[in-house]
Design an enzyme around this catalytic site. Structure first.
Site, short mmCIF file in Angstrom:
data_model
loop_
_atom_site.label_atom_id
_atom_site.label_comp_id
_atom_site.label_asym_id
_atom_site.label_seq_id
_atom_site.Cartn_x
_atom_site.Cartn_y
_atom_site.Cartn_z
N CYS A 1 35.93 -8.26 113.39
CA CYS A 1 35.10 -7.11 113.76
C CYS A 1 35.86 -6.19 114.71
CB CYS A 1 33.81 -7.57 114.41
SG CYS A 1 32.75 -8.44 113.27
N CYS B 1 51.01 3.45 114.82
CA CYS B 1 49.68 2.93 114.48
C CYS B 1 49.01 2.46 115.76
CB CYS B 1 49.76 1.81 113.44
SG CYS B 1 50.50 0.31 114.08
#
Ligand SMILES: [Zn+2]
Length: 480
Positions: free
Chosen positions: A250, A433
């Site tokens: 998550c 990133c």
């Protein structure tokens, strides 16, 4: 900054400890008052005393507290008494465990155990509803039980401030009638399922990611290994774990609070249904009663998809797999193999270690890149941000181009349509990133595709990604 955080954490711990101490003092005072005037019973004592001579199985408070569910025909007084005697274990006090625990405690079980080795973080609060801003930094189990005591003080709560492991699993799980898997990683799912098979405990398992969730009731009826009357286990459904690099947590993939909430609430619904119906545990491999009744629940997988026009779907599952490693007659799983550590769950599921596939020459630090942007030798270059668009939209470095990892990772379009037409053929490309893992993969891929033109166009990975950018260059960068 660090020391301020530490100070705040210490203060929160002190406040909680003081609250717990206050609670204890109140109990002590009640004891003293009762002893000094034996005729003056305190409220709780009064109820207990009156119950001894009472013809009623619950206290007056309990009739009031649970009245609205007791008058539901499928529960009734029989169901309430079963809840009253039940002990439930919740593994994981996160997005699933919090709502599940709240409803199960509220329903009036006898004992509720919670296992979790993590502490509360601010990023948990949008979904982990038993925790609050003032309990950030505390053990999740302590924070959860503190809330639950306010909700229903009649339940006996047990805190396990540790992760479930092969070493402690049997000791912990053996004390409970039913287990809820509220964790978020395959390695804990296999471990919890295995111990439930060995100890014959029904298991309610759920998971959620982004806007989707799934729910299964496993090992129900809970029958010995080799029995065909038992329900399938997690290994029957998923004999092999997913590749480690495809497991998205998550924290990485994102999660909508109420989606995981729905799944946790459904776990509570299923647990309450099983308990109030009288848990079926088969102690022999051909339990006559179960075989005869032929009303074995048909196992199913419930899928929830918040964005679908019909958000709930059910898929039927097969019964136990005849060659299952855990629950079949030829099972390799034994209590000894589990507790001795010979079953290595981490190795079985693999672990997505940080990527380290580039040499030092193929990388540049966030600080060096920043100097290069601001310094005198400002050179035309391309800054390629490979995060997914939804993350790029939250925040990005000025002038960066966004091409998501998911697009670049598949078949690479070697016309590189994202390269600005005006960009010189030798303009360096810097790849960025969030944490510096995906950017390495893409740097390597672009180089292998020939875009570097044998070194004429440098392609470099920005080491440590935007986390390093925040640490070394721009402390105001929003971390999410
Ligand atoms: Zn199985």
């Amino acid at each position: 900054m660090e020391s301020e955080n530490d100070d705040a954490k210490a203060l929160r711990q002190l406040i909680l400890a003081t609250e717990l101490r206050l609670e204890k003092l109140k109990n002590e005072l009640a004891d003293v008052e009762r002893r000094s005037s034996p005729n003056r019973l305190t409220e709780g004592q009064d109820e207990l005393e009156s119950l001894k001579d009472s013809k009623w199985p619950l206290t007056p408070d309990e009739y009031l507290r649970y009245g609205r569910q007791m008058i539901v025909p499928s529960i009734g007084i029989q169901g309430q008494l079963r809840l009253h005697a039940a002990s439930v274990l919740i593994v994981g006090a996160g997005g699933l465990g919090c709502p599940a625990a709240a409803y199960i405690a509220g329903a009036g079980v006898k004992t509720l155990g919670i296992v979790d080795g993590d502490t509360v973080e601010v990023s948990n609060l949008h979904r982990q509803i038993l925790h609050c801003s003032s309990t950030v930094g505390l053990w999740k189990v302590d924070s959860a039980i503190h809330s639950l005591k306010g909700l229903n003080p009649n339940v006996e709560y047990r805190a396990y401030r540790e992760h479930l492991s092969p070493e402690n699993a049997a000791d912990i799980v053996s004390h409970y009638d039913i287990v809820l898997d509220c964790t978020d990683h395959p390695k804990s799912r296999y471990l919890i399922s295995d111990i439930c098979v060995l100890l014959q405990k029904p298991l309610v398992s759920a998971s959620a990611l982004r806007t989707d969730g799934q729910l299964m009731i496993l090992n129900y009826p809970a029958a010995p290994q080799g029995s065909t009357s038992g329900g399938p286990c997690y290994r029957c459904i998923f004999p092999n774990p997913p590749p480690a690099n495809q497991v998205v947590s998550c924290g990485d993939g994102g999660i909508l609070g109420p989606v995981v909430g729905v799944m946790g609430v459904l776990q509570a619904v299923e647990a309450i249904k099983l308990i109030t119906a009288g848990l079926k545990v088969s102690h022999t491999s051909d339990d006559a009663e179960l075989q005869e009744s032929k009303v074995l629940p048909s196992p199913s997988l419930l899928l929830f998809s918040a964005n679908s026009p019909s958000p709930f779907r059910t898929v039927r599952l097969r019964q136990r797999r005849p060659d299952c490693f855990a629950c079949s007659a030829q099972a390799g799983l034994t209590p000894e193999s589990l507790t001795s550590g010979s079953l290595d769950y981490v190795a079985f599921c693999g672990s997505a270690a940080p990527v380290n596939i580039l040499s030092d020459e193929e990388q540049i630090s966030a600080g060096q890149y920043s100097e290069l942007r601001n310094g005198g030798s400002k050179k035309e270059h391309v800054l390629l941000d490979v995060r997914e668009k939804v993350q790029f939209d939250i925040c990005h470095v000025d002038g960066s181009i966004n091409v998501p990892f998911s697009k670049l990772q598949g078949n690479l379009d070697t016309t590189y349509p994202w390269l600005p037409e005006t960009s010189p053929a030798d303009a360096p490309i810097y790849v960025l990133c969030r944490l510096g893992n995906d950017s390495q993969v893409i740097t390597k891929k672009l180089k292998e595709s020939g875009l570097g033109d044998n070194g004429k166009r440098p392609i470099l990975d920005i080491k440590g990604g935007l986390r390093a950018w925040k640490k070394d260059v721009d402390s105001s960068w929003p971390e999410y």
